[in-house]
Design a protein around this motif. Sequence first.
Motif, short mmCIF file in Angstrom:
data_model
loop_
_atom_site.label_atom_id
_atom_site.label_comp_id
_atom_site.label_asym_id
_atom_site.label_seq_id
_atom_site.Cartn_x
_atom_site.Cartn_y
_atom_site.Cartn_z
N PHE A 1 0.77 -1.12 -0.02
CA PHE A 1 -0.22 -0.04 0.08
C PHE A 1 0.84 1.21 -0.02
O PHE A 1 0.21 2.56 -0.05
CB PHE A 1 -0.85 0.01 1.04
N GLY A 2 2.14 1.25 -0.16
CA GLY A 2 3.09 2.30 -0.32
C GLY A 2 3.10 3.03 1.05
O GLY A 2 3.09 4.35 0.98
N ILE A 3 3.01 2.52 2.13
CA ILE A 3 2.94 3.05 3.72
C ILE A 3 4.40 3.36 3.79
O ILE A 3 5.20 2.52 4.03
CB ILE A 3 2.38 2.10 4.59
N PRO A 4 4.89 4.80 4.15
CA PRO A 4 6.20 4.86 4.29
C PRO A 4 6.76 4.35 5.80
O PRO A 4 5.91 4.51 6.79
CB PRO A 4 6.40 6.39 4.16
N LEU A 5 7.74 3.95 5.99
CA LEU A 5 8.23 3.40 7.20
C LEU A 5 9.37 4.41 8.03
O LEU A 5 10.03 5.09 7.21
CB LEU A 5 8.68 2.08 7.13
N VAL A 6 9.25 4.39 9.02
CA VAL A 6 10.53 5.08 9.94
C VAL A 6 11.45 4.12 10.67
O VAL A 6 10.59 3.20 11.54
CB VAL A 6 9.93 6.17 10.91
N PRO A 7 12.54 3.91 10.57
CA PRO A 7 13.46 2.97 11.31
C PRO A 7 13.23 3.03 12.91
O PRO A 7 13.17 4.22 13.23
CB PRO A 7 14.83 3.30 11.09
#
Length: 223
Positions: free
Chosen positions: A116-122
Motif C-alpha cells: 500500500f506504499g506506507i512509508p516507514l521510519v526505522p
Amino acid sequence: MTTADMSFDFANVDPEIRYKLLTGLVVPRPIAWVVTKSVKGVVNAAPFSLFNVISEDPPLVMFSVDTKPGDRVKDTLVNVHATRAFVVNLVDEATAQVMNNCAINFPPEEGEPEAFGIPLVPGTHGPVPRLAISPVAMECKQVTTLNFGPRRDLVIGEVLALHTRAGVLDPTNLRTNYDTYQPVGRLGGTMYAHLEDRFSMDRETYEQFSARTAQEAAAKETV
C-alpha cells in the motif's frame, strides 16, 4: 426486536456467537496496528482490536492474536516469536482506511506497507520500523506470550519508546489534544466509531463524599 432481558451461558454458545456478542458489546475498543518484521526482512502490518495498555510501571501493552482460516498461525505471531520485537501503531481518522486495507490476508512473503506504499521510519530501540503515517507508535519488546488453545495467543510487550505526531501532545503538560489526534474506535462487525463527543467528570475524595452525605442526612432530619 425483543424487549426482554437476555442471558447467555457461554459453555453452550458457539465461539462465533461469543465473538459477535463480546466485540459488539465491549466497545469502543482501541486498535493496535501491529508492525513486525520477519527473519527474511518482510515488514508486516496487521490490525488487532483486542488490544489495550495494561500497566505503566512497567509500561506494558497486550494484544490478542487469533488464527488465519484453517487455523494457520498469523504472520504477526510468527514474527514476534522470531524477533521478540513489534511496534504498536495507533489509528486515527486519517489512517483508518489504510489500516482496514491491511486486514487483507496477504501471504507471508508480501508485506502490507510495501503493498500500500506506507512509508516507514526505522526503529530506535529495535529492528522493527514504525508507520510514518500513524499519529502514535510504541516500540515494544515481547515480554511473554500466553497460549489459550489452538486459536488464541495473548502477546504482552514492554513499551521501550513512544513516538507521537506533532500536535498530538501539548509539550507543556503532555496532555493529549483529541481535536488533533482524532482516534478511531472499533465496534462490532465492520463498524467503527469517531470519538468526537466527549465529556468530563470530576471524582470526589472519600472525605468529600462523607461530608456531602452527612450534610444531606442532616438536611433530611430537619425537614
